[in-house]
Design a protein around this motif. Structure first.
Motif, mmCIF file in Angstrom:
data_model
loop_
_atom_site.group_PDB
_atom_site.id
_atom_site.type_symbol
_atom_site.label_atom_id
_atom_site.label_comp_id
_atom_site.label_asym_id
_atom_site.label_seq_id
_atom_site.Cartn_x
_atom_site.Cartn_y
_atom_site.Cartn_z
ATOM 1 N N ILE A 1 18.835 -8.967 -80.565
ATOM 2 C CA ILE A 1 18.942 -7.879 -79.581
ATOM 3 C C ILE A 1 19.900 -6.793 -80.082
ATOM 4 O O ILE A 1 19.659 -5.603 -79.909
ATOM 5 C CB ILE A 1 19.373 -8.461 -78.212
ATOM 6 N N HIS B 1 23.412 -3.320 -78.517
ATOM 7 C CA HIS B 1 22.411 -2.934 -77.516
ATOM 8 C C HIS B 1 23.185 -2.345 -76.320
ATOM 9 O O HIS B 1 24.332 -2.741 -76.073
ATOM 10 C CB HIS B 1 21.650 -4.205 -77.113
ATOM 11 N N THR C 1 20.475 -11.747 -72.862
ATOM 12 C CA THR C 1 19.076 -11.968 -73.244
ATOM 13 C C THR C 1 18.192 -11.902 -72.008
ATOM 14 O O THR C 1 17.136 -11.255 -72.009
ATOM 15 C CB THR C 1 18.925 -13.316 -73.976
ATOM 16 N N THR D 1 17.853 -8.261 -70.717
ATOM 17 C CA THR D 1 16.931 -7.355 -71.444
ATOM 18 C C THR D 1 15.544 -7.435 -70.813
ATOM 19 O O THR D 1 14.870 -6.421 -70.639
ATOM 20 C CB THR D 1 16.797 -7.712 -72.943
#
Ligand code: FAD
Ligand code: FES
Ligand code: FES
Lengths: 284, 164
Positions: free
Chosen positions: B81, B88, B111, B114
């Motif tokens: 990511i 990110h 995670t 996202t």
């Protein structure tokens, strides 16, 4: 937490699944999302020497909204139910119930077929399917057969499905009137302390038909005909609701566990049923 | 000796091939076999979400998947990511808004977030709390996790608008 070793198979079609089941008998089990089975295997409470993963078997993931019934493939996930637009209008109670199951990660993996076939009294879909008078479609070596949801559950983890049969789909007759799925749980991701699925038809202020099923209050889901009868013909006023609650309490048989003693569970069951009836009636 | 299976996975864009027993849990494959240690083991019983990875567009608790099930899958972990040099927006926001204390839950949180922001780009607080309900945090009390996700959502939407 390491489960016992197993042979893994990922057949491409139902024929492959059925021949593996025929070959290995009760040493084999199918796996859908694995979110009931894998935890049991990790705890070594389920021993599965031959594990048959259904993920590549085609034709099990369709949702068909017809004019008089809805057919949901066994491998449709809770998350598919939540996001399906046709279902949101045809059977919003499915979404209402699915949103109360587990958490987002589990809902991406957990399937309708696994939830209803599992036979765990804590699962939410079996009670809902009894309320909606669903039919379960099974396939085995001798062909296909249908079993009403109301006849499917025999005891905890014991169902009308034979070891070598696979559940392929669930059919729900077109919904009538108003519905609600009400669930009391200790936290998100928990199984029900008590849950109620209710369908009610309102004809000019009188209850013309009712369907009531309870979850996790016996070793199977409980369809309470007596509770339905207590509502039909009434205006679903306070005394009718109290009568339905009392009738339901006569049909359930909760046992004490870490969700509380029997008296508490009965108390919660009554309140949850009242809320479900009131909400279903307000939508009927 | 149980039979080993030939497994192929794509993890963070890189193809991995190895022999493993089907019963190996994906979290162990990632951490111990592939040395991808971002996904954590919190509970190992499908409850905490510390082990969350993305597989085929789904947030999955990798302690509740056999490596055999994942054979052929495309997997993204926190490492895929963003990293120290290219954080990110969610990672940046968690850092800015104190979305972590000990950090143990954070790879799973980010995670999962996202995927949540893909499904709901501008979630309300309620939608964030409901959408993140499969991830537990023992430290923060969640307040700053919600703030971080909101901040990242705003940042990502602004960047998207600017790009259009
Ligand atoms: C943290 C957590 C919280 C949860 N909370 C809830 C909750 O609140 N409510 C709830 O209802 N559930 C809950 N669950 C269970 C979850 O919904 C499961 O995913 C579901 O019960 C089973 O679906 P599955 O596809 O994962 O089935 P699997 O785990 O793959 O299978 C379960 C059983 O059904 C059998 N089976 C599966 N598919 C078929 C088929 N097509 N034909 C015949 N047999 C089949 C398997 O052999 C196995 O015995 C929770 C799970 C977890 C991990
Ligand atoms: S380690 Fe997988 S959910 Fe906790
Ligand atoms: S920051 Fe410590 S568990 Fe979440």
């Amino acid at each position: 937490m390491i489960p016992a070793a197993f042979e893994y198979y990922r057949p491409k079609d139902m024929e492959g699944v059925l021949s593996l089941l025929a070959e290995h008998g009760d040493e084999a089990r199918v796996m859908a999302g694995g979110h009931s089975l894998i935890p049991m295997m990790k705890l070594r409470m389920a021993d599965v020497p031959h594990l048959i993963d259904l993920q590549d078997v085609g034709g099990l993931s369709d949702i068909e909204v017809g004019t008089d019934s809805i057919r949901i493939g066994a491998m449709v996930t809770q998350s598919d139910i939540i996001t399906h637009e046709g279902l949101a209008t045809a059977a919003p109670i499915l979404r209402e119930a699915a949103l109360q199951i587990a958490d987002p990660q589990v809902r991406y993996m957990g399937t309708v077929g696994g939830n209803v076939a599992n036979g765990d009294p804590g699962n939410d879909m079996p009670g809902l399917m009894q309320c909606l008078d669903a039919t379960f479609h099974l396939i085995g070596a001798d062909g296909t057969r249908d079993v009403p949801a109301r006849d499917f559950y025999e005891a905890a983890y014991m169902t009308a499905r034979e070891d070598e049969e696979v559940l392929t789909a669930v059919t729900i007759p077109l919904l009538k009137g108003g519905h609600a799925y009400e669930k009391q749980k200790r936290k998100i991701g928990d199984y029900a302390t008590a849950a109620a699925a209710v369908q009610i038809v309102n004809e000019g202020g009188t209850c013309a038909a009712a369907s009531i099923a309870m979850t996790n209050l016996s070793d199977t889901p409980i369809y309470s005909q007596a509770a339905c009868d207590a509502l039909v013909g009434t205006s679903v006023d306070d005394s009718a609701i109290k009568a339905a609650m009392a009738a339901m309490l006569g049909d359930i048989d909760p046992s004490e566990d870490n969700r509380g003693p029997v008296a508490f569970k009965k108390h919660v069951a009554g309140i949850i049923l009242r809320r479900a009836i009131e909400r279903a009636w307000s939508r009927a | 000796m149980p039979k080993k299976m030939h497994i192929t996975l794509t993890v963070n864009g890189k193809e991995e091939e190895f022999l493993a027993e089907p019963r190996e849990l994906l979290i162990y494959t990632l951490r111990e076999r592939l040395n991808i240690t971002g996904p954590h083991i919190g509970c190992e019983t499908s409850h905490c979400g510390a082990c969350t990875v993305t597989i085929g567009g789904k947030s999955v608790k990798s302690c509740t998947m056999f490596v055999a099930q994942a054979d052929g899958a495309d997997i993204t972990t926190i490492e895929g990511i963003g990293g120290p040099d290219n954080l990110h927006p969610l990672q940046e926001a968690f850092k800015e808004h104190h979305g972590l204390q000990c950090g143990y839950c954070t790879p799973g949180m980010i995670t999962r977030a996202t995927k949540l922001l893909e499904e709901i780009p501008n979630p309300t607080e309620e939608e964030i709390r409901f959408g993140m309900a499969g991830n537990l945090c023992r430290c923060t009390g969640y307040q700053n996790i919600v703030k971080s996700i909101q901040a990242a959502a705003a940042e990502m939407s602004a960047a998207k608008e600017a790009a259009e």
